[in-house]
Design an enzyme around this catalytic site. Structure first.
Site, PDB file in Angstrom:
ATOM      1  N   SER A 112       0.806  -1.219   0.000  1.00  0.00           N
ATOM      2  CA  SER A 112       0.000   0.000   0.000  1.00  0.00           C
ATOM      3  C   SER A 112       0.841   1.273   0.000  1.00  0.00           C
ATOM      4  O   SER A 112       1.613   1.506  -0.919  1.00  0.00           O
ATOM      5  CB  SER A 112      -0.957  -0.051   1.179  1.00  0.00           C
ATOM      6  OG  SER A 112      -1.879   0.995   1.110  1.00  0.00           O
ATOM      7  N   HIS A 113       0.741   2.041   1.047  1.00  0.00           N
ATOM      8  CA  HIS A 113       1.397   3.354   1.124  1.00  0.00           C
ATOM      9  C   HIS A 113       2.766   3.274   1.787  1.00  0.00           C
ATOM     10  O   HIS A 113       3.407   4.292   1.996  1.00  0.00           O
ATOM     11  CB  HIS A 113       0.492   4.283   1.919  1.00  0.00           C
ATOM     12  CG  HIS A 113       0.073   3.652   3.214  1.00  0.00           C
ATOM     13  ND1 HIS A 113      -0.831   2.609   3.255  1.00  0.00           N
ATOM     14  CD2 HIS A 113       0.472   3.852   4.475  1.00  0.00           C
ATOM     15  CE1 HIS A 113      -0.978   2.213   4.509  1.00  0.00           C
ATOM     16  NE2 HIS A 113      -0.198   2.944   5.262  1.00  0.00           N
ATOM     17  N   ASP A 276      -2.307   6.448  -3.388  1.00  0.00           N
ATOM     18  CA  ASP A 276      -1.156   5.827  -2.727  1.00  0.00           C
ATOM     19  C   ASP A 276      -0.518   4.761  -3.616  1.00  0.00           C
ATOM     20  O   ASP A 276      -0.856   4.629  -4.796  1.00  0.00           O
ATOM     21  CB  ASP A 276      -1.577   5.240  -1.378  1.00  0.00           C
ATOM     22  CG  ASP A 276      -2.462   4.016  -1.542  1.00  0.00           C
ATOM     23  OD1 ASP A 276      -3.191   3.951  -2.558  1.00  0.00           O
ATOM     24  OD2 ASP A 276      -2.430   3.124  -0.681  1.00  0.00           O
ATOM     25  N   ASP A 278      -0.738   1.539  -4.133  1.00  0.00           N
ATOM     26  CA  ASP A 278      -1.535   0.574  -4.888  1.00  0.00           C
ATOM     27  C   ASP A 278      -2.853   1.164  -5.394  1.00  0.00           C
ATOM     28  O   ASP A 278      -3.705   0.431  -5.904  1.00  0.00           O
ATOM     29  CB  ASP A 278      -1.799  -0.679  -4.050  1.00  0.00           C
ATOM     30  CG  ASP A 278      -2.579  -0.384  -2.795  1.00  0.00           C
ATOM     31  OD1 ASP A 278      -2.404   0.717  -2.234  1.00  0.00           O
ATOM     32  OD2 ASP A 278      -3.372  -1.229  -2.364  1.00  0.00           O
ATOM     33  N   ASP A 280      -5.498   2.602  -3.918  1.00  0.00           N
ATOM     34  CA  ASP A 280      -6.812   2.497  -3.276  1.00  0.00           C
ATOM     35  C   ASP A 280      -7.137   3.690  -2.376  1.00  0.00           C
ATOM     36  O   ASP A 280      -8.289   3.887  -2.008  1.00  0.00           O
ATOM     37  CB  ASP A 280      -6.980   1.157  -2.538  1.00  0.00           C
ATOM     38  CG  ASP A 280      -5.929   0.918  -1.484  1.00  0.00           C
ATOM     39  OD1 ASP A 280      -5.015   1.759  -1.339  1.00  0.00           O
ATOM     40  OD2 ASP A 280      -6.016  -0.124  -0.802  1.00  0.00           O
ATOM     41  N   ARG A 281      -6.132   4.487  -2.016  1.00  0.00           N
ATOM     42  CA  ARG A 281      -6.414   5.649  -1.160  1.00  0.00           C
ATOM     43  C   ARG A 281      -6.538   6.918  -1.980  1.00  0.00           C
ATOM     44  O   ARG A 281      -6.070   6.972  -3.110  1.00  0.00           O
ATOM     45  CB  ARG A 281      -5.285   5.836  -0.149  1.00  0.00           C
ATOM     46  CG  ARG A 281      -5.191   4.693   0.817  1.00  0.00           C
ATOM     47  CD  ARG A 281      -4.191   5.011   1.908  1.00  0.00           C
ATOM     48  NE  ARG A 281      -4.194   3.918   2.867  1.00  0.00           N
ATOM     49  CZ  ARG A 281      -3.778   4.010   4.121  1.00  0.00           C
ATOM     50  NH1 ARG A 281      -3.293   5.155   4.559  1.00  0.00           N
ATOM     51  NH2 ARG A 281      -3.827   2.974   4.918  1.00  0.00           N
ATOM     52  N   LYS A 375     -11.346  -0.222  -1.558  1.00  0.00           N
ATOM     53  CA  LYS A 375     -11.442   1.219  -1.687  1.00  0.00           C
ATOM     54  C   LYS A 375     -10.776   1.611  -2.994  1.00  0.00           C
ATOM     55  O   LYS A 375      -9.973   0.846  -3.538  1.00  0.00           O
ATOM     56  CB  LYS A 375     -10.821   1.922  -0.492  1.00  0.00           C
ATOM     57  CG  LYS A 375      -9.411   1.502  -0.174  1.00  0.00           C
ATOM     58  CD  LYS A 375      -9.021   2.051   1.194  1.00  0.00           C
ATOM     59  CE  LYS A 375      -7.640   1.593   1.582  1.00  0.00           C
ATOM     60  NZ  LYS A 375      -7.623   0.820   2.814  1.00  0.00           N
TER      61      LYS A 375
END
Ligand code: G1P
Ligand code: ZN
Length: 542
Positions: A112-113, A276, A278, A280-281, A375
């Site tokens: 992710s982030h 982010d 990947d 999703d944010r 998300k």
């Protein structure tokens, strides 16, 4: 061709809030990826001949992990594996692809982030056939399996060229390298009025989107600059890089501070946004108007009916427990239910599948809807754009009107990162012991109405999640929430979520931290944060 390889278990393969996440060096340990992936497949049934989707955020070790996963998937009997070109698929795009192809499931490679590169983090997550993260029942079974695994199955074959579109054979399976954007873009076109947004850009609307050298770059370029006609240069850092260009791909006020400064400065574009690692944010900042993720969820829910995909209205809203109650006020006005779930997107899956909610969100910059089961950063940006175009107003005006109509939930999260794990656990234990004595106690101008350790019973399958965070709830609606992160890879991270409500627009304060100052001070005292962590200040404030 298929080989059975003897192996010995790793004791640390417990999936956290979003899959198994460790340092790259841990994933580079021989058999580490193989053991985990075989453990996942050992816990699944009925996938023989079925389709698996595989993709990652392009970070360091992405390609190596994918080559191993393809060989293991083929050896275990998957019939077809779909892989994004170059091994890249954003997390929401994996979810969309699983759903549109009727795949059995998918594997996402991402942390992710978190930072990437050889010294950064890596992660593996399994998603089920609805496109969403595997529920706890599966992740716990995978962990149990990983502790006793003694063999994995693998096909011996040369590496597959991940950059060439088309289908190749791997053992008895076929591996299809697919364009990473097309399927996702087609889905977005069903949800939003692209012609209307195109007109917005043609009329001079300006935007800066920072893809943070991560997975959303190709999507943002194709959709914003391509299909929607935003000016070239709207998307910055649009090439996915294995180390994210040395940046931390976290669209928060620390790592995307340049966007905040731009949005608050004299030459601010109409909209600044970011996603982010990947994809999703999301981060949304209008000209002179920062939008907290909790407010963004509420505003999107209140206005979603303006976008074609949500024209008939929304069935309900779900938010994670630490997310502010701003969305609850929208749900109340719309006369629809709101669900408060534990942290982590996996808890939204059943509610979405059952049609009980349409829009979901978390305070951690995650917003999404029933179009996928993750998300979706770019989705949130497109919904904002469509609402801006439909209302003919900028972000600031939309947000100000929202606060005037619904009241304002001040909200901040204070993170104490990489603290000693024993100290962090002791802090939470201390709060658990304090809970029974809190109700009725007065702190400054506030009375404690309730205190508990949040637990959740899923209304669809009755499964229960306990110990999901300590809540101290005051009679005026203010809250302090404490929980430990489930995604960190070093020590522990304490998150303290602080919220209060002001209904009267004339009394609303411009400065969130000032509005919450007394609760922040109280959060230190109640949690004895300095005593347990040795810190008197958080490392990140959002
Ligand atoms: C964090 C966020 C949470 C989000 C998760 C995955 O988890 O707080 O909302 O679902 O990342 O993106 P945490 O580190 O708090 O366990
Ligand atoms: Zn992410």
């Amino acid at each position: 061709m298929t080989r059975i390889v003897a192996t010995t278990p790793f004791p640390d393969q417990r999936p956290g809030t979003s899959g198994l996440r460790k340092k790259v060096s841990v994933f580079q340990t021989p058999n580490y990826v193989e053991n985990f992936v075989q453990s996942v497949f050992d816990c699944l049934e009925g996938f023989q001949g079925q389709t698996l989707v595989v993709g990652g955020d392009g970070r360091y070790h992405n390609r190596e992990a994918i080559q191993a996963i393809l060989r293991i998937a083929a050896a275990n009997g998957f019939g077809r594996v779909l892989v994004g070109r170059g091994g890249v698929l954003s997390t929401p795009a994996v979810s969309a692809l699983i759903r549109s192809t009727g795949a059995f499931g998918g594997i996402i490679l991402s942390a992710s982030h978190n930072p990437g590169g050889p010294h950064g983090d890596f992660g593996i997550k399994y998603n089920i056939g609805n496109g969403g993260p595997a529920p706890e029942k599966i992740t716990e079974a995978v962990f149990a399996r990983s502790k006793v695994i003694d063999r994995y199955k693998i096909v011996d074959a040369p590496d597959i060229d991940l950059d060439r579109l088309g289908t190749v054979k791997l053992g008895d399976a076929s591996v299809e390298i697919v364009d990473c954007v097309a399927n996702y873009q087609a889905l977005m076109e069903t949800l939003f009025d692209f012609a209307r947004i195109r007109k917005l850009f043609a009329g001079g609307f300006t935007m800066r989107f920072d893809a943070m050298s991560a997975a959303t770059g190709p999507y943002a370029k194709a959709i914003l600059e391509g299909a929607l006609g935003a000016a070239p240069g709207t998307v910055i850092n649009g090439e996915p890089l294995p180390d994210f260009g040395g940046h931390h791909p976290d669209p928060n006020l620390v790592h995307a501070k340049h966007l905040y400064d731009l949005a608050m400065g004299p030459s601010a574009p109409d909209l600044c946004a970011a996603s982010d690692g990947d994809g999703d944010r999301n981060l949304i900042i209008g000209r002179q108007a920062f939008v907290t993720p909790s407010d963004s969820l509420a505003i999107l829910a209140a206005n979603a009916h303006l976008a074609p995909g949500y024209r008939k209205g929304i069935a309900g809203i779900a938010r994670s427990m630490p997310t502010s109650a701003a969305a609850d006020r929208v749900a109340a006005k719309l006369g629809i239910p709101v669900f408060e779930t534990p942290t982590g997107w996996k808890f939204f899956g059943n509610l979405l599948d059952a049609g009980m909610v349409t829009i979901c969100g978390e305070e951690s910059a995650g917003t999404g809807s029933n179009h996928v089961r993750e998300k979706d950063g770019l989705w949130a940006v497109l919904l904002w754009l469509d609402i801006i175009a439909a209302r003919g107003q900028g972000v600031k005006a939309i947000q100000d009107e929202h606060w005037a109509a619904y009241g304002r939930n001040y909200y901040t999260r204070h993170d104490y990162e990489e603290v000693d794990a024993d100290g962090a656990n002791a802090l939470v234990e201390g709060l658990r012991r304090l809970i029974p004595s809190l109700p009725g106690r007065r702190f400054g101008s506030r009375d404690v109405a309730r205190a508990d350790d949040f637990s959740y019973r899923d209304p669809v399958d009755d499964s229960e999640a306990t110990r999901q965070g300590i809540r101290v709830i005051f009679s005026d609606g203010a809250r302090i929430v404490y929980r430990l992160s489930g995604t960190g890879t070093a020590g522990a991270t304490l998150r303290v979520y602080i919220e209060s409500f002001e209904g009267d627009v004339a009394r609303q304060h411009a400065d969130t931290q000032a509005a919450l100052a007394d609760l922040v001070t109280l959060s230190h005292a109640l949690g004895e944060i300095e005593r347990y962590t040795g810190r008197d200040q958080p490392t990140v404030i959002t």
